[in-house]
Design a protein around this motif. Sequence first.
Motif, short mmCIF file in Angstrom:
data_model
loop_
_atom_site.label_atom_id
_atom_site.label_comp_id
_atom_site.label_asym_id
_atom_site.label_seq_id
_atom_site.Cartn_x
_atom_site.Cartn_y
_atom_site.Cartn_z
N TYR A 183 -8.80 -24.35 30.46
CA TYR A 183 -8.07 -23.80 29.32
C TYR A 183 -6.65 -24.34 29.24
O TYR A 183 -6.16 -25.01 30.14
CB TYR A 183 -8.10 -22.27 29.39
N PRO A 184 -5.93 -24.01 28.14
CA PRO A 184 -4.56 -24.53 27.94
C PRO A 184 -3.66 -24.22 29.13
O PRO A 184 -3.76 -23.16 29.75
CB PRO A 184 -4.07 -23.78 26.70
N ASP A 185 -2.81 -25.18 29.43
CA ASP A 185 -1.80 -25.05 30.49
C ASP A 185 -2.39 -24.84 31.89
O ASP A 185 -1.69 -24.37 32.77
CB ASP A 185 -0.81 -23.92 30.18
N ASP A 234 -9.57 -28.06 27.33
CA ASP A 234 -8.64 -27.82 26.23
C ASP A 234 -7.69 -29.00 26.08
O ASP A 234 -7.29 -29.63 27.06
CB ASP A 234 -7.85 -26.54 26.47
N GLU A 257 -4.64 -29.01 25.61
CA GLU A 257 -3.35 -28.77 26.24
C GLU A 257 -3.46 -28.42 27.73
O GLU A 257 -2.59 -27.79 28.30
CB GLU A 257 -2.61 -27.66 25.49
N THR A 275 -6.84 -35.14 25.75
CA THR A 275 -5.93 -34.34 26.57
C THR A 275 -4.81 -35.19 27.15
O THR A 275 -3.64 -34.81 27.13
CB THR A 275 -6.71 -33.65 27.71
#
Length: 133
Positions: A19-21, A41, A43, A67
């Motif tokens: 997932y993001p971050d 994701d 990000e 990404t």
Amino acid sequence: AHCTNLQQISLPNTLKSIYPDAFWNTSLSDIIIPSSVTYIDREAILSTSSLKTLYCSKAQAEQCITTAELSNSGITPTIYELTSDGLYKVGSKTYGSLNDILTGNNIKKRIYTVDEASRLSKPTGNTFRLRYK
């Protein structure tokens, strides 16, 4: 995760999504995404400034490229293939596990039994050198 001292991580082969971050502001230099991951994701690797290599399976290539481009890291993902006999191939080198890719412990040569060679041989002209003991 905000882990500026995190340099190495082993992702489980059961992981399905990133997932993001997920790797935000870490000190990771190499990330290998297991082939079990079906969602990455865009990000996921933002602010991972020390990242040198991102390894992704052939099936994940498009997501990994997107990404990496979004992260402005300047890296191009290295694509690995999972072979039919459960090995990992990066370019012309073959590895026994994802960890072996990181350590550089590639399989240099493989000695096949006659039975293995006959199963692997294809009508495309592949040949095997057999050794006798």
